[in-house]
Design an enzyme around this catalytic site. Structure first.
Site, PDB file in Angstrom:
ATOM      1  N   ARG A  99      25.582  37.628  38.239  1.00 46.12           N
ATOM      2  CA  ARG A  99      25.758  38.300  39.095  1.00 46.12           C
ATOM      3  C   ARG A  99      25.060  38.910  40.125  1.00 46.12           C
ATOM      4  O   ARG A  99      25.746  39.962  39.978  1.00 46.12           O
ATOM      5  CB  ARG A  99      27.569  38.460  38.809  1.00 46.12           C
ATOM      6  CG  ARG A  99      27.845  37.343  38.420  1.00 46.12           C
ATOM      7  CD  ARG A  99      28.085  35.948  38.871  1.00 46.12           C
ATOM      8  NE  ARG A  99      28.858  34.384  37.787  1.00 46.12           N
ATOM      9  CZ  ARG A  99      28.093  34.291  37.136  1.00 46.12           C
ATOM     10  NH1 ARG A  99      26.999  33.831  37.048  1.00 46.12           N
ATOM     11  NH2 ARG A  99      28.845  33.076  36.705  1.00 46.12           N
ATOM     12  N   SER A 142      36.878  35.142  41.728  1.00 42.26           N
ATOM     13  CA  SER A 142      36.815  36.519  40.196  1.00 42.26           C
ATOM     14  C   SER A 142      36.300  37.763  40.954  1.00 42.26           C
ATOM     15  O   SER A 142      35.381  38.133  40.967  1.00 42.26           O
ATOM     16  CB  SER A 142      35.647  35.755  39.359  1.00 42.26           C
ATOM     17  OG  SER A 142      36.310  34.785  38.534  1.00 42.26           O
ATOM     18  N   GLU A 144      32.949  42.596  40.822  1.00 39.95           N
ATOM     19  CA  GLU A 144      31.660  42.007  41.325  1.00 39.95           C
ATOM     20  C   GLU A 144      31.890  41.409  43.124  1.00 39.95           C
ATOM     21  O   GLU A 144      30.810  41.688  43.426  1.00 39.95           O
ATOM     22  CB  GLU A 144      32.542  40.070  41.404  1.00 39.95           C
ATOM     23  CG  GLU A 144      31.266  39.365  40.772  1.00 39.95           C
ATOM     24  CD  GLU A 144      31.768  37.850  40.444  1.00 39.95           C
ATOM     25  OE1 GLU A 144      31.867  36.568  41.007  1.00 39.95           O
ATOM     26  OE2 GLU A 144      32.162  37.580  38.985  1.00 39.95           O
TER      27      GLU A 144
END
Length: 360
Positions: free
Chosen positions: A170, A259, A355
């Protein structure tokens, strides 16, 4: 005659971030690549006197302050084409402003499979490499051919291969270099002609729509039977969409940024200790010997699934998703994130990393 640079004007950004956070900032829209050289010149002329630039895609991975110090450039470049065809791959190029899910669906409709595990991920094509998106056993960098981007500081266009993008879990060069340097304009994907389904994740492998897909006839031996039961790309796509719709809230109905925390990656010794202490812990061994832990499971066990803190909370069906029940601001989001991180660290000794990017 060269195109003029995009013009910035004060705009409301609440509808431009899927968390639905109220915000106002100077905004310009980029609809034509030919305007980028003039944009670079304007940025260089403005120097430090100008507010820094933030490149915005679909706003699906963003926590935005009410009055950010940045100017916002919204990327609205459009277009999808078969850029090249080789013996083993279709090389498909999409402009940065295309909807990611729309692009995946378009490829499938043209007979170019390979991205179906990444269906229904919100956001734009241009934002996908920034985050190195992934889901259900497939990471974007495994299908990437190249990224065409402008270095707004140096003032030139570059084509970067996957090994030049600094991809990590990520993460990427485009994210680590900070807002305002890279403007991704086009992304190319190498989609395999010799396609095989990626069914590593139990949710996907056990989906009713994929069990026995194709209908084995029983004739022709084991090889024929295996081929007959292999699902089609469309079946995998449909199963992924079904799973995501059942597990994850639609941002159009309940504001969220998907998320909110990355799945933490720990060394094998720590994973073993945690597994002995918590036998139900979900773990995923990594190629480098470390182990990825399921952040949603950790958050749920720490008591945050379905729990609210003011106007925000962790979703009742998926503890990894932070949702805005209405009226939240960036400070509310960050207060909840701090509380969740603290409780997970206290219970498991594991740190969680946020994130979404913060636009401050």
């Amino acid at each position: 005659m060269s195109a003029q640079p995009p013009v910035f004007s004060e705009q409301d950004l609440q509808a431009c971030n899927t968390l639905g956070l109220p915000a106002r900032a100077p905004v310009a829209v980029l609809e034509d690549e030919s305007a980028i050289p003039a944009l670079c010149e304007a940025l260089a002329a403005g120097g430090r006197a100008e507010a820094p630039l933030f490149v915005l895609g679909g706003g699906s991975n963003l926590v935005i302050e009410a009055r950010p110090r940045h100017r916002v450039l919204r990327v609205a470049l459009r277009g999808i084409r078969l850029w090249e065809e080789t013996a083993g791959h279709w090389i498909v190029e999409a402009a940065a402003g295309e909807s990611w899910h729309g692009f995946v669906a378009h490829c499938l409709s043209r007979g170019w499979p390979g991205l179906e595990n990444l269906a229904l991920i919100p956001g734009t094509v241009g934002a996908a490499p920034v985050q190195n998106i992934g889901a259900y056993g497939l990471e974007l960098d495994q299908r990437l051919h190249s990224v065409v981007a402008w270095d707004l500081r140096a003032g030139g266009e570059r084509t970067l291969r996957p090994d030049e993008c600094g991809f990590a879990y990520r993460d990427s060069l485009f994210r680590r270099d900070g807002a305002g340097r890279w403007l991704i304009v086009r992304v190319r994907f190498a989609l395999p002609k010799a396609w095989t389904p990626r069914l590593d994740y139990p949710d996907l492998r056990d989906h009713p729509g994929l069990r026995g897909a194709g209908g084995a006839s029983g004739a022709g031996g084991p090889a024929h039977e295996a081929a007959a039961t292999m699902p089609t790309p469309r079946q995998v796509f449909d199963a992924v969409c079904d799973i995501r719709r059942r597990k994850l809230p639609d941002p159009a109905v309940l504001a969220n940024a998907g998320s909110f925390f990355k799945n933490p990656v720990v060394d094998a010794d720590q994973a073993d200790r945690l597994q002995r202490q918590f036998p139900a812990l979900r773990t995923y061994p990594q190629a480098d010997g470390r182990v990825k832990l399921a952040a949603g499971w950790l958050i749920e066990q720490a008591g945050w699934k379905g729990r609210r803190l003011g106007p925000v909370g962790m979703h009742e069906r998926q503890a990894l998703v932070l949702v805005n029940h209405g009226g939240a601001r960036a400070a509310d989001v960050q207060a909840l994130a701090r509380a969740v991180r603290a409780d997970v660290r206290k219970r498991f000794g594991v740190g969680l990393e946020q994130e979404p990017v913060v636009l401050d």
